[in-house]
Write a protein that holds these residues in place. Sequence first.
Motif, PDB file in Angstrom:
ATOM      1  N   TYR A  36      -4.402   3.587  -1.661  1.00  0.00           N
ATOM      2  CA  TYR A  36      -5.847   3.346  -1.608  1.00  0.00           C
ATOM      3  C   TYR A  36      -6.319   2.728  -2.931  1.00  0.00           C
ATOM      4  O   TYR A  36      -7.052   1.735  -2.931  1.00  0.00           O
ATOM      5  N   ILE A  37      -5.871   3.314  -4.036  1.00  0.00           N
ATOM      6  CA  ILE A  37      -6.289   2.788  -5.347  1.00  0.00           C
ATOM      7  C   ILE A  37      -5.840   1.324  -5.464  1.00  0.00           C
ATOM      8  O   ILE A  37      -6.567   0.473  -5.960  1.00  0.00           O
ATOM      9  N   GLY A  38      -4.638   1.042  -4.962  1.00  0.00           N
ATOM     10  CA  GLY A  38      -4.135  -0.343  -4.973  1.00  0.00           C
ATOM     11  C   GLY A  38      -5.075  -1.273  -4.223  1.00  0.00           C
ATOM     12  O   GLY A  38      -5.349  -2.387  -4.674  1.00  0.00           O
ATOM     13  N   HIS A 269       4.850  -2.004  -9.044  1.00  0.00           N
ATOM     14  CA  HIS A 269       4.938  -0.556  -8.806  1.00  0.00           C
ATOM     15  C   HIS A 269       6.202  -0.205  -8.014  1.00  0.00           C
ATOM     16  O   HIS A 269       7.006   0.613  -8.426  1.00  0.00           O
ATOM     17  N   TYR A 270       6.350  -0.848  -6.858  1.00  0.00           N
ATOM     18  CA  TYR A 270       7.487  -0.474  -6.001  1.00  0.00           C
ATOM     19  C   TYR A 270       8.828  -0.837  -6.625  1.00  0.00           C
ATOM     20  O   TYR A 270       9.800  -0.094  -6.507  1.00  0.00           O
ATOM     21  N   SER A 271       8.865  -1.999  -7.299  1.00  0.00           N
ATOM     22  CA  SER A 271      10.173  -2.383  -7.861  1.00  0.00           C
ATOM     23  C   SER A 271      10.551  -1.454  -9.014  1.00  0.00           C
ATOM     24  O   SER A 271      11.730  -1.300  -9.332  1.00  0.00           O
ATOM     25  N   ARG A 272       9.549  -0.796  -9.607  1.00  0.00           N
ATOM     26  CA  ARG A 272       9.859   0.161 -10.676  1.00  0.00           C
ATOM     27  C   ARG A 272      10.648   1.352 -10.133  1.00  0.00           C
ATOM     28  O   ARG A 272      11.406   1.993 -10.857  1.00  0.00           O
ATOM     29  N   ILE A 273      10.479   1.636  -8.851  1.00  0.00           N
ATOM     30  CA  ILE A 273      11.258   2.713  -8.226  1.00  0.00           C
ATOM     31  C   ILE A 273      12.749   2.477  -8.485  1.00  0.00           C
ATOM     32  O   ILE A 273      13.505   3.402  -8.770  1.00  0.00           O
ATOM     33  N   LEU A 274      13.144   1.203  -8.412  1.00  0.00           N
ATOM     34  CA  LEU A 274      14.571   0.873  -8.601  1.00  0.00           C
ATOM     35  C   LEU A 274      15.009   1.217 -10.028  1.00  0.00           C
ATOM     36  O   LEU A 274      16.099   1.768 -10.239  1.00  0.00           O
ATOM     37  N   ASN A 275      14.149   0.918 -11.010  1.00  0.00           N
ATOM     38  CA  ASN A 275      14.486   1.240 -12.415  1.00  0.00           C
ATOM     39  C   ASN A 275      14.629   2.754 -12.597  1.00  0.00           C
ATOM     40  O   ASN A 275      15.496   3.225 -13.334  1.00  0.00           O
ATOM     41  N   ILE A 276      13.739   3.485 -11.912  1.00  0.00           N
ATOM     42  CA  ILE A 276      13.773   4.948 -12.094  1.00  0.00           C
ATOM     43  C   ILE A 276      15.030   5.535 -11.461  1.00  0.00           C
ATOM     44  O   ILE A 276      15.641   6.451 -12.009  1.00  0.00           O
ATOM     45  N   GLN A 293       1.611   8.358 -12.568  1.00  0.00           N
ATOM     46  CA  GLN A 293       0.329   7.627 -12.494  1.00  0.00           C
ATOM     47  C   GLN A 293       0.115   6.749 -13.728  1.00  0.00           C
ATOM     48  O   GLN A 293      -0.310   5.607 -13.622  1.00  0.00           O
ATOM     49  N   TRP A 294       0.423   7.313 -14.931  1.00  0.00           N
ATOM     50  CA  TRP A 294       0.140   6.554 -16.149  1.00  0.00           C
ATOM     51  C   TRP A 294       0.977   5.281 -16.209  1.00  0.00           C
ATOM     52  O   TRP A 294       0.551   4.255 -16.715  1.00  0.00           O
ATOM     53  N   ARG A 298      -0.384   1.631 -16.640  1.00  0.00           N
ATOM     54  CA  ARG A 298       0.101   0.840 -17.765  1.00  0.00           C
ATOM     55  C   ARG A 298       0.566  -0.551 -17.325  1.00  0.00           C
ATOM     56  O   ARG A 298       0.531  -1.517 -18.088  1.00  0.00           O
ATOM     57  N   ALA A 299       0.995  -0.632 -16.048  1.00  0.00           N
ATOM     58  CA  ALA A 299       1.516  -1.917 -15.556  1.00  0.00           C
ATOM     59  C   ALA A 299       0.400  -2.906 -15.224  1.00  0.00           C
ATOM     60  O   ALA A 299       0.653  -4.097 -15.049  1.00  0.00           O
ATOM     61  N   LEU A 300      -0.841  -2.405 -15.154  1.00  0.00           N
ATOM     62  CA  LEU A 300      -1.925  -3.273 -14.679  1.00  0.00           C
ATOM     63  C   LEU A 300      -2.171  -4.512 -15.554  1.00  0.00           C
ATOM     64  O   LEU A 300      -2.306  -5.614 -15.019  1.00  0.00           O
ATOM     65  N   PRO A 301      -2.219  -4.353 -16.899  1.00  0.00           N
ATOM     66  CA  PRO A 301      -2.440  -5.562 -17.703  1.00  0.00           C
ATOM     67  C   PRO A 301      -1.344  -6.605 -17.477  1.00  0.00           C
ATOM     68  O   PRO A 301      -1.643  -7.802 -17.371  1.00  0.00           O
ATOM     69  N   ALA A 302      -0.109  -6.151 -17.352  1.00  0.00           N
ATOM     70  CA  ALA A 302       0.989  -7.102 -17.120  1.00  0.00           C
ATOM     71  C   ALA A 302       0.827  -7.774 -15.757  1.00  0.00           C
ATOM     72  O   ALA A 302       1.052  -8.983 -15.605  1.00  0.00           O
TER      73      ALA A 302
END
Length: 310
Positions: A36-38, A269-276, A293-294, A298-302
Motif C-alpha cells: 500500500y505504501i508503495g 525492494h524486491y531484488s533486495r530480498i536476493l541480497n538478504i 522498513q528502514w 533508505r532506498a527511496l532517494p536512490a
Amino acid sequence: MLQLPDSIPRMKIPVSVDESYKLCRQLIVKYSTTFYIGTLLVDKPKRKHIWAIYAWCRRTDELVDGPASAITTPETLDLWEQQLESIFAGQPLDSIDVALVDTIQRFPIDIQPFRDMIAGQRMDLYRSRYETFEELHLYCYRVAGTVGLMSTAVMGVDTSTNTAPWNCHQQPYIPTEEAITLGIAHQLANILRDVGEDARRGRIYIPQEDLARFNYTEQDLFKGVVDDRWRSLMRFQIARARQFYAKAEKGISYLSADARLPVWASLMHYSRILNIIERNDYNVFTRRAYVPQWQKLRALPAAWLRAQVL
Ligand SMILES: CC(C)=CCC/C(C)=C/CC/C(C)=C/CC/C(C)=C/COP(=O)(O)OP(=O)(O)O
C-alpha cells in the motif's frame, strides 16, 4: 451480450464508485501495508486504479492461498472467471468489483491477463512441482507477469521522449516484455524467500531439473539441508532472478515519468530480498529474508535518482 449462468444473480450493487475504491484500498492495507505504501508513490489520479487492479489480484490469490483455500475447487475458479467476464461486460457482481468496472472503462486494459492469472491459480490447485524452468516461467507469468501488464496499462507510457523526433510518426515503444519480466522477477524472488514456508505446505517451486543438476533431493529440501549443493543451487537461482531484473530495468524509462519512481522502488525492494538471502548464507528454511522498513525508506532517494536519470 455475455450470458451469465443462473448461479450468478444480476443485481444493482449498493455502493458508489468512490466507496468501492475505498474498499479496494482497505483490502490492500489489510493484506500488505508495504505494498500500500508503495502505491502512494504512484501519481494520485492513477493510484486508486492500481488499488482496484491489485484488489482483484489479491482476491484471486486468496482463493488458492488464503485461509478459505481448503474449500476452493476448480468450480470456484470457474465462477470467479465468470464474475471476471461480467466485470468486463460492465456488470459488477459485488461491491469491490464496482471500482474495477470503472477502471477498465478508463484505461486500455485487456481481459486476457486477468484470465491468465486465474489460469495460474488453477496451476496452484493442481500441481505442487515444476519439472522444468519453462513450466515455472509459465506459472510466474500467469501469477505475476500479468500484474505487470495490468499495471502498465494504468501507469501509461511516455509519449514525449519515447521516440526520436524524426521517428515521431511511429508508435511509442510499449515495454510490454519488460513489464511482464518485472512481475516474473518479483515472483522468482518471492519463491526463493518462501522455499521453507512452501515446503511445509508440500510445495516445491524450484524446478526438479535444477534440484537434479545440483544433486540436491526433495528429501534434503524437506529437511532444510543447507550445504554446498544447496548454496550452489541457490546461487544459480539468484543469478537467474537477477537476469530478469536486469531485463526489466531497461523498460522503466519508457513508462510515463510519474510511474518510474514507484516501479524503481518496487524493483529495488524486491531484488533486495536476493541480497538478504545471500547474507543469510542461503538459509531460507529457518531465516526469513526480511527487508526492514528502514531499508525500504533508505532506498527511496536512490530509486528517485534512477527514475530521473536512467
Ligand atoms: C518494468 C516495467 C516496464 C513496468 C512495471 C510493471 C510492474 C509494476 C510490474 C510489477 C508487477 C507486480 C507488482 C507483480 C506482483 C509480484 C509479486 C510476486 C507480488 C507478491 O505479492 P505478495 O505475495 O503480497 O508479496 P509479499 O509476500 O512480499 O507481501
